[in-house]
Design a protein around this motif. Sequence first.
Motif, PDB file in Angstrom:
ATOM      1  N   GLU A  53     -81.255 107.720 -41.315  1.00  0.00           N
ATOM      2  CA  GLU A  53     -81.554 108.710 -40.555  1.00  0.00           C
ATOM      3  C   GLU A  53     -80.600 109.815 -40.549  1.00  0.00           C
ATOM      4  OE1 GLU A  53     -84.467 109.207 -36.503  1.00  0.00           O
ATOM      5  OE2 GLU A  53     -83.854 107.187 -37.442  1.00  0.00           O
ATOM      6  N   ASP A  68     -89.500 106.380 -40.809  1.00  0.00           N
ATOM      7  CA  ASP A  68     -89.040 106.553 -39.443  1.00  0.00           C
ATOM      8  C   ASP A  68     -90.219 106.145 -38.504  1.00  0.00           C
ATOM      9  OD1 ASP A  68     -86.945 106.670 -37.277  1.00  0.00           O
ATOM     10  OD2 ASP A  68     -87.509 108.675 -37.021  1.00  0.00           O
ATOM     11  N   SER A  71     -90.346 109.511 -33.356  1.00  0.00           N
ATOM     12  CA  SER A  71     -91.167 111.022 -33.314  1.00  0.00           C
ATOM     13  C   SER A  71     -90.809 111.767 -34.436  1.00  0.00           C
ATOM     14  CB  SER A  71     -90.684 111.641 -32.117  1.00  0.00           C
ATOM     15  OG  SER A  71     -89.102 111.610 -32.072  1.00  0.00           O
ATOM     16  N   ASP A  72     -89.857 111.529 -35.499  1.00  0.00           N
ATOM     17  CA  ASP A  72     -89.754 112.039 -36.575  1.00  0.00           C
ATOM     18  C   ASP A  72     -90.701 111.676 -37.812  1.00  0.00           C
ATOM     19  OD1 ASP A  72     -87.827 114.078 -35.599  1.00  0.00           O
ATOM     20  OD2 ASP A  72     -86.050 113.198 -36.722  1.00  0.00           O
TER      21      ASP A  72
END
Length: 397
Positions: free
Chosen positions: A278, A346, A350-351
């Motif tokens: 990430e 992910d 939220s991404d």
Amino acid sequence: MPLRDHHQIVSVDDHLIEHPRVWQDRLPEKFKERGPRIIEKDNKHIWVYDGDVYPTVGLNAVVGKPPEEWGLDPVRYEDMIPGCYDPAARIKDMDLDGIQAAMLFPSFPGFGGGVFFRAKDKELALAGVKAWNDYYSEEWCKPYPDRFIPLCIVPFWDIEETVREVHRCAAMGARTISFPDSPVPMGLPSFHNAHWEPLWNACEETGMVISLHFGSSAYVPGFSYSAMQAVPGQMSMPDAPFAVAITLFSTNLMWSTVDLLFSGVLQRHPKLRFSLAEGGIGWIPYILERSDFVWERHRHYMKNIDFHTRPSDLFREHIWGCFIDDVFGVKNLDLIGHNKAMLEIDYPHSDSLWPNSRKRAAEVLEDLPDDVVTKVTETNARELFNFPRIDGTTPGQ
């Protein structure tokens, strides 16, 4: 080149939300009362661990909700879609999203197990680490061996126990350990310190990749985060919106990368491999250019810098980048390396672009040749984590 049916997507960064009985089902009897468990408070589900309270952060389980309904407040399990905590439901969500396989990081323990590091009772914490590793192996990976990449956390506050857990988990099939993106904010020795040599040796011996997930040290620029509480001594900007921290997430891994490139660890351990979870990839060309520039001009007066190996060469041997939606990085993939980038979804954070991850990946990768698309979506991850297709087919055919 659009994504074709033969392009399987292997995500190297997803997450699971532990169900309420993970530790109650696995801890020794003497620890169960103080071990992690869920209670109800103010109509919310809250983790309680050894007398401390840990909210289930709402932003960690937002897939299926419009952005207007997102928030940091604690949530109930009924507020999440079942794929957050149920492996069978997750498989259905992966199928809906066009994702073949995923590697899942913890939630309650922190991405790298930091909650157990900060715990008062280290015997209980060690049992908690082992319980999580057994849970992920038993309930997710073993029933679905072609869908979930085995990962483990380690009791990194104790180097001897860490080495033992690396070997134990490797024997269970784990391919990688999730480790703090930097030990320094936690008051532990840096990557430059010989303290970690037994860990590096163990990872080389077992073939374990070291996954560095941003924020796994509990340091996030612009935001104090430790179970949503301030970390003593950490820089924070209390007046800034959380958007500042979210935007700066990848800077954690920029720091980690440069630290490793100048640490000497990579020269001493030629088989060591790191995955930057990430962190995005768009920044990598600049960091490598800058590292080489500094190495060329400043190495002559520094006693602890390798005179012979360029940092960019070390990166290409030892470090892999990961991205969700990094158009700039993909456009500069020639500078990063076709073998050095991997896709991540992910879910359920939220991404995540679920349930449109495959559609968006096709848009981002559309200008790449077919063989490069295959590497980025699948084979780079399969080769790094030693996670081949179990049906015997060859990617790209």
